[in-house]
Design a protein around this motif. Structure first.
Motif, PDB file in Angstrom:
ATOM      1  N   VAL A  24       0.837  -1.198   0.000  1.00 20.38           N
ATOM      2  CA  VAL A  24       0.000   0.000   0.000  1.00 20.38           C
ATOM      3  C   VAL A  24       0.879   1.257   0.000  1.00 20.38           C
ATOM      4  O   VAL A  24       0.648   2.210  -0.768  1.00 20.38           O
ATOM      5  CB  VAL A  24      -0.959   0.007   1.202  1.00 20.38           C
ATOM      6  CG1 VAL A  24      -1.741   1.317   1.246  1.00 20.38           C
ATOM      7  CG2 VAL A  24      -1.906  -1.177   1.134  1.00 20.38           C
ATOM      8  N   THR A  25       1.894   1.257   0.858  1.00 21.21           N
ATOM      9  CA  THR A  25       2.817   2.396   0.896  1.00 21.21           C
ATOM     10  C   THR A  25       3.574   2.510  -0.417  1.00 21.21           C
ATOM     11  O   THR A  25       3.794   3.619  -0.929  1.00 21.21           O
ATOM     12  CB  THR A  25       3.797   2.246   2.063  1.00 21.21           C
ATOM     13  OG1 THR A  25       3.062   2.061   3.276  1.00 21.21           O
ATOM     14  CG2 THR A  25       4.681   3.471   2.188  1.00 21.21           C
ATOM     15  N   LEU A  26       3.964   1.372  -0.975  1.00 21.85           N
ATOM     16  CA  LEU A  26       4.664   1.378  -2.258  1.00 21.85           C
ATOM     17  C   LEU A  26       3.822   2.064  -3.336  1.00 21.85           C
ATOM     18  O   LEU A  26       4.305   2.936  -4.068  1.00 21.85           O
ATOM     19  CB  LEU A  26       5.019  -0.046  -2.669  1.00 21.85           C
ATOM     20  CG  LEU A  26       5.884  -0.235  -3.921  1.00 21.85           C
ATOM     21  CD1 LEU A  26       6.643  -1.553  -3.849  1.00 21.85           C
ATOM     22  CD2 LEU A  26       5.051  -0.222  -5.207  1.00 21.85           C
ATOM     23  N   VAL A  27       2.569   1.680  -3.432  1.00 24.51           N
ATOM     24  CA  VAL A  27       1.683   2.251  -4.463  1.00 24.51           C
ATOM     25  C   VAL A  27       1.477   3.746  -4.220  1.00 24.51           C
ATOM     26  O   VAL A  27       1.536   4.555  -5.157  1.00 24.51           O
ATOM     27  CB  VAL A  27       0.334   1.503  -4.491  1.00 24.51           C
ATOM     28  CG1 VAL A  27      -0.655   2.239  -5.384  1.00 24.51           C
ATOM     29  CG2 VAL A  27       0.539   0.079  -4.967  1.00 24.51           C
ATOM     30  N   ALA A  28       1.244   4.127  -2.963  1.00 19.03           N
ATOM     31  CA  ALA A  28       1.018   5.545  -2.649  1.00 19.03           C
ATOM     32  C   ALA A  28       2.242   6.385  -3.007  1.00 19.03           C
ATOM     33  O   ALA A  28       2.115   7.483  -3.578  1.00 19.03           O
ATOM     34  CB  ALA A  28       0.673   5.705  -1.175  1.00 19.03           C
ATOM     35  N   CYS A  29       3.436   5.861  -2.701  1.00 16.80           N
ATOM     36  CA  CYS A  29       4.659   6.597  -3.022  1.00 16.80           C
ATOM     37  C   CYS A  29       4.870   6.679  -4.537  1.00 16.80           C
ATOM     38  O   CYS A  29       5.312   7.719  -5.053  1.00 16.80           O
ATOM     39  CB  CYS A  29       5.860   5.928  -2.360  1.00 16.80           C
ATOM     40  SG  CYS A  29       5.908   6.119  -0.553  1.00 16.80           S
ATOM     41  N   ALA A  30       4.565   5.597  -5.239  1.00 18.20           N
ATOM     42  CA  ALA A  30       4.715   5.609  -6.698  1.00 18.20           C
ATOM     43  C   ALA A  30       3.768   6.616  -7.342  1.00 18.20           C
ATOM     44  O   ALA A  30       4.158   7.367  -8.251  1.00 18.20           O
ATOM     45  CB  ALA A  30       4.469   4.207  -7.247  1.00 18.20           C
ATOM     46  N   VAL A  31       2.530   6.661  -6.856  1.00 14.55           N
ATOM     47  CA  VAL A  31       1.565   7.630  -7.402  1.00 14.55           C
ATOM     48  C   VAL A  31       2.018   9.051  -7.087  1.00 14.55           C
ATOM     49  O   VAL A  31       1.941   9.953  -7.939  1.00 14.55           O
ATOM     50  CB  VAL A  31       0.163   7.364  -6.842  1.00 14.55           C
ATOM     51  CG1 VAL A  31      -0.808   8.464  -7.279  1.00 14.55           C
ATOM     52  CG2 VAL A  31      -0.345   5.997  -7.296  1.00 14.55           C
ATOM     53  N   ALA A  32       2.515   9.275  -5.875  1.00 15.49           N
ATOM     54  CA  ALA A  32       3.016  10.607  -5.509  1.00 15.49           C
ATOM     55  C   ALA A  32       4.172  11.015  -6.414  1.00 15.49           C
ATOM     56  O   ALA A  32       4.255  12.171  -6.851  1.00 15.49           O
ATOM     57  CB  ALA A  32       3.463  10.618  -4.047  1.00 15.49           C
TER      58      ALA A  32
END
Length: 406
Positions: free
Chosen positions: A250-258
């Motif tokens: 979840v953190t990985l996806v959020a950071c990638a989108v950011a």
């Protein structure tokens, strides 16, 4: 680069009408918040990073109440970066509201508390250091909140809430270091860095496109408000997950989108039009480290890189770059000087960006060169802020060139 022409007329204090002359009373260093805090923060950046590297490499010893790593990280966040933020806000809130912010004895007291905390970190018992260090941010937040409320300036009150959250993270750090709470001190440091990144995202979104448009005839930068709100929301979510949640997808996806959103935002600012304007390209170059930092933070979730690389992308690349860009630009503007930087200032910009490359990217691709890259990066960083001190100390100690207050 050709140095800027001097003003045709230099107005001195004696040329001012009585009201202006009265406003110019007092030591110039204490007439507006950016003056003492920019100088103090630059001096801390110049001295403390070489000391940290000497400690890290075993070339020096320093008796500290906490580990040298925690001291270094804390002083960069709550000493250096927070000092610049305080100086900037004390100056900007006056411009935003038209109302006075601390000057004279009150400003001197705030600056003294900041300086005393930096000294206490290495010479005083830890409770003394903690008490001094925790005093500044709440005091500044309260002072600025009162000014904004009095002016009816609701738009900028959220920035004060970020100051309060930074003060809270600092409190958690000190309580953790004292053993009063069972929270890893590094978690509080990550929270502090995340809040500083949020301040930078908000302020960069306001000033960088405006500065770029102002000097580029015909340039249109229209970023939809929904995009800006989405970017800030995703950034806050990604940083919160990093600080509070265990590593995971979840953190990985959020950071990638950011990372993608910040890259798109930078592209919409037309950074290529700034290549011949160093005072602008440094802001765009520093901002480019935001998507890099979020990419590294995403990769750290699966153990492909260390968190340290992401932390220093944010700390050296984004924060260091934006700070060296803004403390030159705002100090020039508020001392009545043209917004055209000299060769030493351009070198300072280049050295901070090169320090980020050496501290972040070289260890990522050539781990065997880590120690050498670290030492050279620290040297470049120190020289960059030493150049700032050489150029700006005389200016910040004197009255504005145009004779105005501030």
């Amino acid at each position: 680069m050709t140095p800027p022409l001097p003003p045709l007329i230099t107005i001195t204090e004696k040329d001012q009408p009585p009201a202006a002359a009265a406003a110019l009373q007092g030591w110039p260093l204490l007439r507006l918040g950016f003056r003492p805090f920019y100088l103090g923060a630059a001096l801390l950046a110049c001295l403390s990073v070489p000391v940290w590297i000497a400690l890290f490499l075993g070339h020096a010893e320093l008796k500290l109440e906490i580990s040298p790593l925690l001291w270094h990280a804390h002083e960069m966040l709550f000493g250096f970066a927070a000092g610049v933020i305080v100086g900037f806000l004390l100056t900007a809130v006056k411009a935003w509201t038209g109302l006075p912010t601390p000057r004279g004895a009150l400003l001197g007291t705030l600056a003294f508390v900041w300086l005393a905390a930096r000294v206490a970190a290495v010479v005083a018992p830890y409770p003394v250091y903690a008490a001094l260090d925790m005093a500044l941010l709440p005091a500044v937040a309260l002072i600025l909140l009162r000014v904004l409320i009095k002016a009816g300036n609701k738009r900028n009150i959220p920035l004060i809430s970020l100051l309060v959250l930074m003060a809270t993270a600092n409190l958690v750090f000190h309580l953790s270091a004292l053993g009063a709470i069972d929270v890893p001190p590094v978690a509080a440091l990550y929270a502090g860095l995340a809040l500083i990144v949020m301040v930078e995202c908000v302020m960069a979104g306001r000033v960088v496109p405006m500065f770029t448009k102002n000097v580029t005839p015909g340039l249109v930068i229209n970023i939809p408000r929904k995009f800006e709100l989405a970017l800030l929301a995703v950034t806050a979510l990604a940083l919160a997950l990093w600080v509070f949640a265990p590593p995971g997808p979840v953190t990985l996806v959020a950071c990638a989108v950011a990372a993608v959103l910040h890259a798109v935002r930078l592209w919409m600012w037309h950074p290529w039009v700034t290549f011949k304007r160093p005072i602008l390209w440094i802001l765009h170059a520093a901002y480019a480290w935001l998507p890099i930092g979020f990419v590294l933070l995403a990769l750290a979730q699966v153990g492909w890189v260390s968190y340290s690389l992401a932390v220093h992308a944010f700390g050296v690349g984004v924060t260091g770059g934006l700070i060296i860009g803004m403390v030159t630009r705002t100090a020039r503007g508020h001392t009545g000087r043209p917004l055209q930087v000299s060769r030493p200032e351009v070198l300072a910009y280049a050295f901070v960006m090169l320090a980020a490359v050496l501290r972040v990217l070289v260890p990522a691709v050539a781990p065997a060169l880590y120690t050498q890259a670290l030492a050279v990066a620290a040297g470049l960083w120190a020289v960059a802020f030493a150049l700032y001190l050489v150029v700006y100390t005389p200016w910040l100690m004197r009255t504005r060139l145009d004779g105005k207050d501030g």
